[in-house]
Design a protein around this motif. Sequence first.
Motif, PDB file in Angstrom:
ATOM      1  N   PRO A  19       0.819  -1.223   0.000  1.00  0.00           N
ATOM      2  CA  PRO A  19       0.000   0.000   0.000  1.00  0.00           C
ATOM      3  C   PRO A  19       0.849   1.266   0.000  1.00  0.00           C
ATOM      4  CG  PRO A  19      -0.115  -1.105   2.143  1.00  0.00           C
ATOM      5  CD  PRO A  19       0.610  -2.034   1.215  1.00  0.00           C
ATOM      6  N   ALA A  20       2.038   1.184   0.612  1.00  0.00           N
ATOM      7  CA  ALA A  20       2.896   2.381   0.640  1.00  0.00           C
ATOM      8  C   ALA A  20       3.324   2.759  -0.768  1.00  0.00           C
ATOM      9  CB  ALA A  20       4.106   2.137   1.528  1.00  0.00           C
ATOM     10  N   VAL A  22       1.823   1.922  -3.614  1.00  0.00           N
ATOM     11  CA  VAL A  22       0.658   2.381  -4.401  1.00  0.00           C
ATOM     12  C   VAL A  22       0.294   3.808  -4.002  1.00  0.00           C
ATOM     13  CG1 VAL A  22      -1.785   1.995  -4.867  1.00  0.00           C
ATOM     14  CG2 VAL A  22      -0.232   0.041  -4.732  1.00  0.00           C
ATOM     15  N   LEU A  23       0.298   4.062  -2.704  1.00  0.00           N
ATOM     16  CA  LEU A  23      -0.045   5.413  -2.246  1.00  0.00           C
ATOM     17  C   LEU A  23       0.983   6.432  -2.735  1.00  0.00           C
ATOM     18  CD1 LEU A  23      -2.006   7.129  -0.620  1.00  0.00           C
ATOM     19  CD2 LEU A  23      -0.582   6.731   1.406  1.00  0.00           C
ATOM     20  N   LEU A  26       0.280   7.154  -6.305  1.00  0.00           N
ATOM     21  CA  LEU A  26      -0.919   7.990  -6.468  1.00  0.00           C
ATOM     22  C   LEU A  26      -0.638   9.448  -6.083  1.00  0.00           C
ATOM     23  CD1 LEU A  26      -3.573   5.505  -5.052  1.00  0.00           C
ATOM     24  CD2 LEU A  26      -3.489   6.400  -7.386  1.00  0.00           C
ATOM     25  N   VAL A  27       0.086   9.608  -4.976  1.00  0.00           N
ATOM     26  CA  VAL A  27       0.420  10.969  -4.561  1.00  0.00           C
ATOM     27  C   VAL A  27       1.325  11.627  -5.606  1.00  0.00           C
ATOM     28  CG1 VAL A  27       1.676  12.320  -2.842  1.00  0.00           C
ATOM     29  CG2 VAL A  27       0.074  10.546  -2.113  1.00  0.00           C
ATOM     30  N   VAL A  29       1.372  11.065  -8.934  1.00  0.00           N
ATOM     31  CA  VAL A  29       0.582  11.541 -10.087  1.00  0.00           C
ATOM     32  C   VAL A  29      -0.408  12.614  -9.651  1.00  0.00           C
ATOM     33  CG1 VAL A  29       0.814   9.395 -11.367  1.00  0.00           C
ATOM     34  CG2 VAL A  29      -1.188   9.730  -9.911  1.00  0.00           C
ATOM     35  N   GLY A  30      -0.678  12.664  -8.347  1.00  0.00           N
ATOM     36  CA  GLY A  30      -1.524  13.753  -7.848  1.00  0.00           C
ATOM     37  C   GLY A  30      -0.807  15.080  -7.849  1.00  0.00           C
ATOM     38  N   TYR A  31       0.473  15.049  -7.566  1.00  0.00           N
ATOM     39  CA  TYR A  31       1.251  16.282  -7.439  1.00  0.00           C
ATOM     40  C   TYR A  31       2.046  16.650  -8.679  1.00  0.00           C
ATOM     41  CZ  TYR A  31       0.733  17.490  -2.493  1.00  0.00           C
ATOM     42  OH  TYR A  31       0.257  17.926  -1.302  1.00  0.00           O
ATOM     43  N   VAL A  37       0.128  14.408 -19.097  1.00  0.00           N
ATOM     44  CA  VAL A  37      -0.981  14.493 -18.135  1.00  0.00           C
ATOM     45  C   VAL A  37      -0.577  15.392 -16.976  1.00  0.00           C
ATOM     46  CG1 VAL A  37      -2.497  13.184 -16.625  1.00  0.00           C
ATOM     47  CG2 VAL A  37      -1.724  12.177 -18.785  1.00  0.00           C
ATOM     48  N   PRO A  38      -1.333  16.452 -16.735  1.00  0.00           N
ATOM     49  CA  PRO A  38      -1.001  17.339 -15.611  1.00  0.00           C
ATOM     50  C   PRO A  38      -1.252  16.642 -14.287  1.00  0.00           C
ATOM     51  CG  PRO A  38      -3.049  18.033 -16.680  1.00  0.00           C
ATOM     52  CD  PRO A  38      -2.511  16.899 -17.485  1.00  0.00           C
ATOM     53  N   LEU A  40      -2.848  15.078 -11.317  1.00  0.00           N
ATOM     54  CA  LEU A  40      -4.262  14.693 -11.292  1.00  0.00           C
ATOM     55  C   LEU A  40      -5.021  15.311 -10.130  1.00  0.00           C
ATOM     56  CD1 LEU A  40      -4.240  10.925 -12.346  1.00  0.00           C
ATOM     57  CD2 LEU A  40      -4.802  12.940 -13.705  1.00  0.00           C
ATOM     58  N   GLY A  41      -4.330  15.540  -9.016  1.00  0.00           N
ATOM     59  CA  GLY A  41      -5.033  16.061  -7.839  1.00  0.00           C
ATOM     60  C   GLY A  41      -5.727  17.378  -8.136  1.00  0.00           C
ATOM     61  N   LEU A  44      -8.377  17.050 -11.190  1.00  0.00           N
ATOM     62  CA  LEU A  44      -9.650  16.336 -11.040  1.00  0.00           C
ATOM     63  C   LEU A  44     -10.481  16.820  -9.857  1.00  0.00           C
ATOM     64  CD1 LEU A  44      -8.390  12.693 -11.747  1.00  0.00           C
ATOM     65  CD2 LEU A  44      -9.561  14.231 -13.315  1.00  0.00           C
TER      66      LEU A  44
ATOM     67  N   TRP B  24      -7.584  18.548  -2.656  1.00  0.00           N
ATOM     68  CA  TRP B  24      -7.654  17.118  -2.988  1.00  0.00           C
ATOM     69  C   TRP B  24      -6.904  16.247  -2.000  1.00  0.00           C
ATOM     70  CZ3 TRP B  24      -3.382  14.096  -4.148  1.00  0.00           C
ATOM     71  CH2 TRP B  24      -2.185  14.790  -4.346  1.00  0.00           C
ATOM     72  N   PHE B  93      -9.680   7.870  -8.908  1.00  0.00           N
ATOM     73  CA  PHE B  93      -8.493   8.464  -8.294  1.00  0.00           C
ATOM     74  C   PHE B  93      -8.663   8.696  -6.783  1.00  0.00           C
ATOM     75  CE2 PHE B  93      -6.000  12.383  -7.303  1.00  0.00           C
ATOM     76  CZ  PHE B  93      -4.736  11.825  -7.387  1.00  0.00           C
ATOM     77  N   THR B 100      -5.954   3.164  -0.274  1.00  0.00           N
ATOM     78  CA  THR B 100      -4.568   2.772   0.049  1.00  0.00           C
ATOM     79  C   THR B 100      -4.088   3.479   1.312  1.00  0.00           C
ATOM     80  OG1 THR B 100      -3.821   4.421  -1.533  1.00  0.00           O
ATOM     81  CG2 THR B 100      -3.843   2.150  -2.279  1.00  0.00           C
ATOM     82  N   LEU B 104      -2.835   1.433   4.477  1.00  0.00           N
ATOM     83  CA  LEU B 104      -1.476   1.638   4.982  1.00  0.00           C
ATOM     84  C   LEU B 104      -1.493   2.035   6.456  1.00  0.00           C
ATOM     85  CD1 LEU B 104       1.564   1.819   4.372  1.00  0.00           C
ATOM     86  CD2 LEU B 104       1.217   4.206   3.743  1.00  0.00           C
TER      87      LEU B 104
END
Lengths: 822, 113
Positions: A19-20, A22-23, A26-27, A29-31, A37-38, A40-41, A44, B24, B93, B100, B104
């Motif tokens: 999970p670390a 994956v998180l 995600l963070v 691509v969020g930042y 792709v700009p 995402l956080g 979206l 977000w 998203f 997650t 975690l």
Amino acid sequence: MRVTSRVPWLQSAVRVALPALVLAALVHVGYRRVGPVPPLGPLLDPVRGVWAVATRPDVPTGPIRIPGATDSIRIEFDDRGVPHIFARTEEDAARALGYLHAWFRLFQMELQTRATNGTLSEWLGSQALAYDRQQRALGLEWSAERNVAALDSSSLTGRMLLAYAQGVNARIDELGQRDLPLEYHLLNARPAHWDILNSVLFLKRMGYTLSYGTPELRLARLAERFGLPTASGLVPLNSPIQEPIIPSRRRTPVLDPAVPPLPSVGASAAAADDERSTREASNNWVVSGTRTASGHPLLAGDPHLDLSLPSVWFEAHLVVPGVLDVYGVTFPGAPAVAIGFNRDVAWSFTNTGADVLDFYAETVDDSVHPASYLLDGTWHPLERREEEYRDRSGRVIATDTIAFTHRGPVRRALGRTLSMHWTVLDAGDEALGALLGIGAAHTVDEWVAAMRAFRAPIQNGVVADREGNIAVLAAGDYPIRPTGGTGLTIWDGTTSASDWLGYLPAARQPYVKNPAQGYLASANQEPIDPAMDPTYLGSAWPAPWRAMRINTLLRSDSTVTEDDMREFQTDPGSARADWFVPAFLAAVARERQAGRASPNATAAADLLADWDRRYTKTNERAILFERAMDALEELLWDELADSTGARAAFPGEDLTAALLSDPESRWWDERASPNVVETRDDVLAAALDSAFARTRSRYGDPAAGGWRWELLRHQNIWHPLRVPSLSRLDIPVQGGPGLLNPSSGFGTHGSSWRMVVDLGAEVRAWGVYPGGQSGNPMSRWYADRIQRWADGRLDSLPFPASPDALPAAHRSGTVVIVGADR
Amino acid sequence: MIRQLGIILLLAVAMAVGTWWLGWWAVPIIGAAWGVARYGQYSAWTAAVAAGLSWMLVLGLVALRGPVGDLARIVGGALTLPGWVLVLAVVVFPAALAGTAARLSRVLLSLVE
């Protein structure tokens, strides 16, 4: 399982790591941007992200506060999204205009600033670096900074620029994340504050777009390959077909054939790096009351530029009682109406295309890192400017040192160190001052007097007033070269005797008022017939097909109406086809008589003989003619191509037209057939043969319907980020190469604003541009005018004298602006 | 079941308010907090569903005030994606972020204990 149960720490590590990771991804691509792709956080986020764009109103909602506003400013929006700004002072009008430009077009404004000062890399990363370097090497920002430093802040221009910046920044300051224009979400950027430097940069950019021409470099490259006599013929000083702006004593059009000699033996056409002549083109014309049905002057304006969505133009009406009441198109980025009308006067511009840039071969102490240059036997230090290029993160990705002589920026070209002297870099804020002045003029004479201050880029302004006067003035700085030289020379930089002696005095600028013919027109052609005045103004003028066509139309109509003016703007007739089609037909007729005409050439000639030479959307012959012209150019100028077919030069079609009068010229002979000497008729017939075969091969049988012009010729209006969903593409139009409504190449260039003004007892006007007032793609005013523009229609332009005079049926909203401290 | 749905709804409201208030990144923070709270057996899934639901509901409110579908098509075009992918991403998203983060935090807490 077994393994992990025996090793508990490994089991724990796996349970945490998965999970670390994956998180973390995600963070990330969020930042962070990943490829195109700009992050995402922020993109979206349904509260502050891109989705907020869908909820934005079409017009600002009050109350609006602008620092410095001295009184309340009322803005009425009409149903086309045009603001009618009623203010008490010119500065307040500029504040309101700045605010509205930013409200509707902020991204466009910042983009054009970055495109001019070479900071696109900060948005787009290293892919824009080469472009940024090229822009900075031109010295536009260097020049703009000097202009701003010298700006008199108490002058009208200075006050307007400052007020305008206050308005723009008032809008920027009120922008939260959710208020950002769509493009900022895509780029993950925040708008930078607006400085008056940005407005000056914008004016420099227009100077670059309209006057950056380097015929001397072109001539030098051609001379290296073909010898100077041939090269000089290919870059002619004067237009071989004379149809000047200033009416000539000679009956026009006049053919002045100046056929270039063939390249010398052994000449090489190895590289194809020559430039085609500039595409920037425009039309304007004005008809005096003696030739109109109403008895009032009529004026038409039609500047042609690269088309973009949003448009380069923003329509506005500025009213300051007793001072200003002007309507027209403004540039987002500058506080003035550029083309338009007021209660007494109407005007429009075309680009003159004069030669306002020269190069000087400099002797420097070090060709790679020069620090000084030789002038009149003395070494002088070069002014040096350090340039840093940054990426999105602010990291420096490259540096340059740009050197300047007293003439301008230095570059390496043709194996030499060249400095550049360019009127656009010399000019200050005069262009803006002149635009402010002409907007307040009441007569043609006042308009001309205000326009005399205009320096760069040189413009052909047609003007009419309600007293019945018409005039044309090609205003700006025309350099006077030493010893009557031309701009086709690369001058010796080691002597100050090479420097310009000044500028052509106002009295010698091309100008005429109330000519006997009763009309005036300009379409970027050579301004003055050299038989009347041989003063060098420029070279390699575009072929005057559009000028010939509009003059034909105006000559043949002595009761012109506003509808005629509108129809002329998209007239499908072609002076170019009128010139060349008879030559094709006559050539095939002679070949037929001699029994040499091929079946393809005969079929093509029969089809063209039936053609009305009009580029309507449903026409099925124009495509054949265009293919024939392509083939003619390939066959005629084969001496300028290398073995792969790559061309080193693209002579103008007026040179081709001139050669038609010399049937035995050696240019007609084909290199590919050394044992045969071809003549004009051979080549014209061969071009038709080839055109027919190619057209039928690609589009089918002529009767099958595949040759319709609307299926083949389209306009493409791209968003600056080249995003198809933000653009409008494949728009069929009635237009074509050399037509009053020009359309050629990729269809990205064309009529950017069409306007007709009737200067009767009350001024009435009509206009349209391809796009809409808003830069927000979700607005009803983003692209609402494109279909009307494509159809050749114009909108009636409401011109209310007071806020309440705008008919209720035409209102879209009212906004009041007050000072921030009120 | 109804209790579980009620919990998800409450969590979704919390995430919507968090997004409105902080942005977000409130989503993974609330998701992590939910994992620490250890409320129920499937805290990660609960957080994921609530997060996806919260953003979907907020987007639904936005859609009442403007043409979100048209905008999705335009923005998707800019990213060379179909518009529906962008709308789907608005659900997936935050769900992935919150799920997650909850997972975690719960694992870390169990290790500490």
